[in-house]
Design an enzyme around this catalytic site. Structure first.
Site, mmCIF file in Angstrom:
data_model
loop_
_atom_site.group_PDB
_atom_site.id
_atom_site.type_symbol
_atom_site.label_atom_id
_atom_site.label_comp_id
_atom_site.label_asym_id
_atom_site.label_seq_id
_atom_site.Cartn_x
_atom_site.Cartn_y
_atom_site.Cartn_z
ATOM 1 N N THR A 41 0.850 -1.187 0.000
ATOM 2 C CA THR A 41 0.000 0.000 0.000
ATOM 3 C C THR A 41 0.892 1.245 0.000
ATOM 4 O O THR A 41 2.077 1.179 0.347
ATOM 5 C CB THR A 41 -0.953 0.010 1.208
ATOM 6 O OG1 THR A 41 -0.180 -0.066 2.400
ATOM 7 C CG2 THR A 41 -1.914 -1.168 1.150
ATOM 8 N N GLY A 43 1.174 4.155 1.794
ATOM 9 C CA GLY A 43 1.819 4.610 3.028
ATOM 10 C C GLY A 43 2.891 3.645 3.499
ATOM 11 O O GLY A 43 3.976 4.061 3.920
ATOM 12 N N CYS A 44 2.605 2.371 3.406
ATOM 13 C CA CYS A 44 3.574 1.358 3.847
ATOM 14 C C CYS A 44 4.805 1.363 2.946
ATOM 15 O O CYS A 44 5.930 1.204 3.414
ATOM 16 C CB CYS A 44 2.923 -0.015 3.877
ATOM 17 S SG CYS A 44 1.581 -0.095 5.082
ATOM 18 N N THR A 45 4.583 1.575 1.652
ATOM 19 C CA THR A 45 5.705 1.637 0.721
ATOM 20 C C THR A 45 6.565 2.861 1.006
ATOM 21 O O THR A 45 7.800 2.777 0.979
ATOM 22 C CB THR A 45 5.186 1.621 -0.737
ATOM 23 O OG1 THR A 45 4.483 0.385 -0.944
ATOM 24 C CG2 THR A 45 6.322 1.726 -1.734
ATOM 25 N N ALA A 48 8.560 1.890 4.188
ATOM 26 C CA ALA A 48 9.549 0.835 3.927
ATOM 27 C C ALA A 48 10.674 1.322 3.019
ATOM 28 O O ALA A 48 11.849 0.998 3.251
ATOM 29 C CB ALA A 48 8.858 -0.373 3.311
#
Length: 151
Positions: A41, A43-45, A48
């Protein structure tokens, strides 16, 4: 939930390759542990890839990165390969570790409430003591704050 200045509780989870990883495996190194809701997703990308892009600096500070989410190892592996993430992504499908660390709770999206991951990160010292915790941190601010805490 471990607080700053407290010993981090050990845990054991599978990484993206199905191998068992323990927090205590990293004794003697500092650890950035970040909790993310869902692999792939936006935000997670952002979170990360911020860790990925800063990884040389993180390694220079005698630290490693571990990501943790309820995603299964196969989903984490696919995301790790797509984004070229140089660190382990841990699978916590029953969210036991996420709950113990205070990163699981009520969320809301479009007015609908549900239980899920609260984006967070912790810095764990080489001695296993929590040096910094950021609960409900934004994806962009997460890596900035983590790098600042590493010093």
């Amino acid at each position: 939930m471990p607080a700053t200045g407290e010993k981090a509780p050990d845990f054991e989870l599978q990484n993206q390759d199905g191998e068992t990883v323990k927090l205590s495996d990293y004794q003697g190194k500092r650890v950035i542990l970040f909790a993310y809701p869902k692999a792939g997703t936006s935000g997670c990308t952002t979170q990360a890839c911020g860790c990925r892009d800063s990884y040389p600096q993180i390694e220079a500070d005698n630290a490693v990165v571990l990501g943790i989410s309820p995603d299964d190892p196969a989903d984490n592996k696919k995301w790790q390969e797509k984004e070229n993430l140089p660190y382990d992504l841990l699978s916590d499908p029953d969210h036991e570790v996420l709950e113990a660390w205070g990163a699981w709770g009520e969320r809301s999206m479009y007015g609908k409430k549900y239980m899920g991951v609260i984006r967070s990160h912790w810095i764990i010292g080489a001695d296993g003591v929590v040096e910094d915790e950021q609960i409900k941190v934004s994806p962009k601010k997460s890596i900035e704050k983590a790098l600042k805490a590493l010093g």
